[in-house]
Structure formats: C-alpha cells, structure tokens
Design an enzyme around this catalytic site. Sequence first.
Site, PDB file in Angstrom:
ATOM      1  CE  LYS A  50      -3.907  -2.050   2.458  1.00 40.32           C
ATOM      2  NZ  LYS A  50      -4.695  -2.036   3.709  1.00 40.32           N
ATOM      3  CB  ALA A  66      -1.538   0.792   9.088  1.00 38.19           C
ATOM      4  CG  ASP A  67      -3.653  -4.806   5.889  1.00 38.59           C
ATOM      5  OD1 ASP A  67      -4.414  -4.266   5.070  1.00 38.59           O
ATOM      6  OD2 ASP A  67      -3.843  -5.946   6.353  1.00 38.59           O
ATOM      7  CB  THR A  68      -5.252  -3.997  11.506  1.00 35.65           C
ATOM      8  OG1 THR A  68      -4.516  -2.797  11.739  1.00 35.65           O
ATOM      9  CG2 THR A  68      -5.500  -4.710  12.823  1.00 35.65           C
TER      10      THR A  68
END
Length: 184
Positions: A50, A66-68
């Site tokens: 991203k 960010a990726d959660t």
Amino acid sequence: MIILASNSPRRQALLKRVVPDFTVMPAAIDERALPILPPRAYVQRLAAAKCGAVAREHPGATVIAADTMVAFNGELLGKPQTAEAATAMLSALSGQTHQVHTGLCVYWPDKTMRQTVVTTEVTFWPLTAKEIAEYVATGEPLDKAGGYGIQGQGGLLVKAIAGDFYNVVGLPISTLSRVLAAKQ
C-alpha cells in the site's frame, strides 16, 4: 505533505492524534493478489505494498500505510461477510486468546522507508450464544477483522489485552509517533 494510504475512518481519526494535517489516498492494490503468508509477514507485506503504491504516485510525500489482521491459531481471520460467518468467528474466539497484528510502513520523500509489525494479544470472555447473537445483530462485526470492533460494542467481549489498544483499533499510534519522530 503527509498521505495516509487508507480509507479507514478509524485510522484517519487515530492519525489525527499524531499528525493533525494529512491527505487520505487509499492504495489501489489487489490484496487478494498477494500470496498468503504467516500473519505477521502478511500484514507487513500488505502495508509495504500500500505504501509503495501511493509513494510511486506521490514521490514528494511522506506516506503512511497500515494493515491490521486478526490471527487465531496461526490463521488469519478477515472481515466476515455474513452474520453466519461473524457468529462462527466469534464462537471460535470465545474464551480464547488471539493476536491482532498491524503492519506499519512509512515512506519519506528521501526514499527511505521504515516497516514494523505491532502485535497485541486479546482474550475474550467465554461468550454465550445469546451474547454472540446480540452482538452480531448490531451489524458491527461485518466490517471488522475478526468480527469485532474493540472500540465499539465489541469491547464488551474482551476480557483482557496485552499490548497496544490502538493497534487493535487499527493504527498503533504510539509506535507510529516514534517512527515519525526518529526521522526528524
């Protein structure tokens, strides 16, 4: 200029605590095209993808991505698409401890990049079928990784957390603030 590579309203609200002025520009990547990796590696790869996609379009900007994801027994739990899927996820997590991993990536205009993964352990109370059904009926689980939102009604399911609360919401702001400060 600072760009948040995410459309998430939760991430936007949290980022305002660290950086009051930024632009939102979600990354145009196909997350399904990335190989499935172990949970920590997967969120790190997604955040980097991203960040890289937006940084290529805006090389003069600082980009935050960010990726959660929620992991249970080493498996990733995405966002349930139906009430039945949410019920199954919450039933599996009932009385158990799971991990919430956020891959965080920051790219600066000088072409340096910093990546990290923040992990928080979350333990649910043992949940009754009635508690699960009532929570699923709120609709909240359907757009949340793991089928719950700790910042909403889902917080009532949580017995304990070990780690960063804001990581579970979707952006580990204390870690992000230190990453940004280290570059200044």
